[in-house]
Design an enzyme around this catalytic site. Structure first.
Site, PDB file in Angstrom:
ATOM      1  CE1 TYR A 143      -9.057   0.922  -3.669  1.00  0.00           C
ATOM      2  CE2 TYR A 143      -7.955   1.694  -5.647  1.00  0.00           C
ATOM      3  CZ  TYR A 143      -8.160   0.717  -4.695  1.00  0.00           C
ATOM      4  OH  TYR A 143      -7.470  -0.467  -4.779  1.00  0.00           O
ATOM      5  CG  HIS A 171      -1.092   3.220  -3.772  1.00  0.00           C
ATOM      6  ND1 HIS A 171      -1.403   3.085  -5.111  1.00  0.00           N
ATOM      7  CD2 HIS A 171      -1.626   2.125  -3.152  1.00  0.00           C
ATOM      8  CE1 HIS A 171      -2.102   1.975  -5.295  1.00  0.00           C
ATOM      9  NE2 HIS A 171      -2.244   1.372  -4.124  1.00  0.00           N
ATOM     10  CG  HIS A 214      -6.505   3.689   3.758  1.00  0.00           C
ATOM     11  ND1 HIS A 214      -5.340   4.124   3.170  1.00  0.00           N
ATOM     12  CD2 HIS A 214      -6.733   2.446   3.264  1.00  0.00           C
ATOM     13  CE1 HIS A 214      -4.889   3.189   2.343  1.00  0.00           C
ATOM     14  NE2 HIS A 214      -5.718   2.161   2.382  1.00  0.00           N
ATOM     15  CG  ASP A 234      -2.223   0.762   0.968  1.00  0.00           C
ATOM     16  OD1 ASP A 234      -2.162   1.864   0.414  1.00  0.00           O
ATOM     17  OD2 ASP A 234      -3.292   0.251   1.337  1.00  0.00           O
ATOM     18  CG  HIS A 247      -6.386  -2.476   4.455  1.00  0.00           C
ATOM     19  ND1 HIS A 247      -5.046  -2.750   4.252  1.00  0.00           N
ATOM     20  CD2 HIS A 247      -6.654  -1.378   3.696  1.00  0.00           C
ATOM     21  CE1 HIS A 247      -4.535  -1.863   3.412  1.00  0.00           C
ATOM     22  NE2 HIS A 247      -5.488  -1.012   3.060  1.00  0.00           N
TER      23      HIS A 247
END
Length: 339
Positions: free
Chosen positions: A287, A17, A198, A14, A196
């Protein structure tokens, strides 16, 4: 809580990115060695969009997945080498190649309503003897019961674990709690649940803590929160909270802090943090990996990143539709009377 947590690091997947998928195998090796020494249970390595994700649409990588994975495998002693595969991007042949290079765990990722496309890949991973997780991305975009039904499908294909994957950083604590409880209601007792998170709404640690309180045993986290958007659940504060809560795990807090500050933060060409752009990702339910694409479109077409992201959220774009961000920017410029 008596169950030992499985701490899955995602800095080198991840986190790709956050650096536009540009990192040297040497740096991969150093970070893996530090994570391994710090006692994390799993280390995920791949392009940000999984095996074979390097492309014009998602963003080319500075190196191949194989170069990164080989560097990781050479510096690994204890942790489980893990990768991510999105059916339709990565193939079974690439999964087999990763296995030959030492990968022993895979997360097979689909949009939250499309678990059925993962059946073949999960089945092949089980055939290879791998640890397999189902990864239901953008989990905020469907209801808890509908998400749980998709998790049940992934379990039926052979997944050992299924994740609530908050790709947009949009879930609040109640949303996480409802989804984990819905999973537990339908999944077999032996099937693990993962989280998971963010950081787009500054809730990644809180959401991960709530998930563990509801029975989650696998927790994704990354050094310095290194990941898409405002980043993933930062591993250092999560482990600190786990210590304070008395939860069992294998990770060493100070070693993780050192790796975060000495190895990872210096790699960031854009700070991984909650700011006006990344907060908008969570607010709009976008996203997280769309951030850098939206920033590029903003610079090129003169439209505020936040305006682009709000429109992306309104249209309900999902992973794989990165190319539409340019179309949205052009539409917005046209509406504003630009040329």
């Amino acid at each position: 809580m008596t169950t030992r947590l499985f701490i899955q690091d995602v800095t080198l997947r991840d986190g790709m990115h956050a650096v536009r998928h540009r990192i040297t195998p040497d740096d991969v090796g150093k970070i893996v060695a530090a994570l391994d020494a710090a006692g994390v249970d799993g280390i995920e390595v791949a392009h940000g969009d999984g095996l074979a994700g390097g492309s014009l649409n998602y963003g080319p990588g500075s190196n191949t997945d194989w170069e990164w994975i080989e560097a990781a495998a050479a510096n690994l002693t204890h942790a489980r080498l893990t990768t991510l595969l999105l059916p339709g991007i990565g193939t079974i042949a690439e999964l087999e190649h990763a296995f030959r290079l030492g990968v022993r765990s895979v997360r097979v990722a689909t949009h939250c309503t499309e678990a059925d496309v993962a059946a073949q890949h999960i089945g092949k991973a089980r055939e290879l003897g791998m640890d397999v997780s189902g990864f239901l991305m953008m989990s905020h975009m469907t209801t808890a019961p509908e998400l749980a039904a998709q998790a049940k499908l992934m379990e039926s294909y052979g997944a050992h674990c299924v994740y609530v994957t908050d790709s947009g950083g949009r879930l609040t604590m109640d949303g996480v709690r409802d989804r984990v409880r819905a999973y537990r209601d339908v999944l077999d007792e032996g099937t693990e649940i993962g989280i998971h998170a963010h950081e787009n709404l500054s809730l990644s640690v809180a959401n991960s803590v709530v998930a563990v309180e509801e029975g989650v045993t696998r927790v994704d986290a990354s050094l310095a929160g290194h990941g898409a958007g405002a980043g993933n659940c930062p591993i250092e504060p999560f482990i600190a909270v786990a210590d304070l809560q008395g939860w069992k795990h294998n990770s060493a807090l100070f070693a993780l802090q050192d790796a975060a500050d000495d190895l990872v933060r210096p790699l960031q060409d854009r700070p991984v943090r909650v700011d006006r752009e990344t907060l908008t990702l969570g607010y709009a339910g976008v996203y997280s990996s769309f951030l850098r694409h939206a920033e590029a479109a903003s610079q090129r077409y003169g439209i505020d990143v936040r305006t682009i992201l709000l429109e992306v959220g309104r249209r309900g774009l999902v992973g794989g539709q990165e190319d539409l961000i340019v179309d949205i920017a052009l539409d917005l410029r046209s509406r504003a009377g630009g040329n």
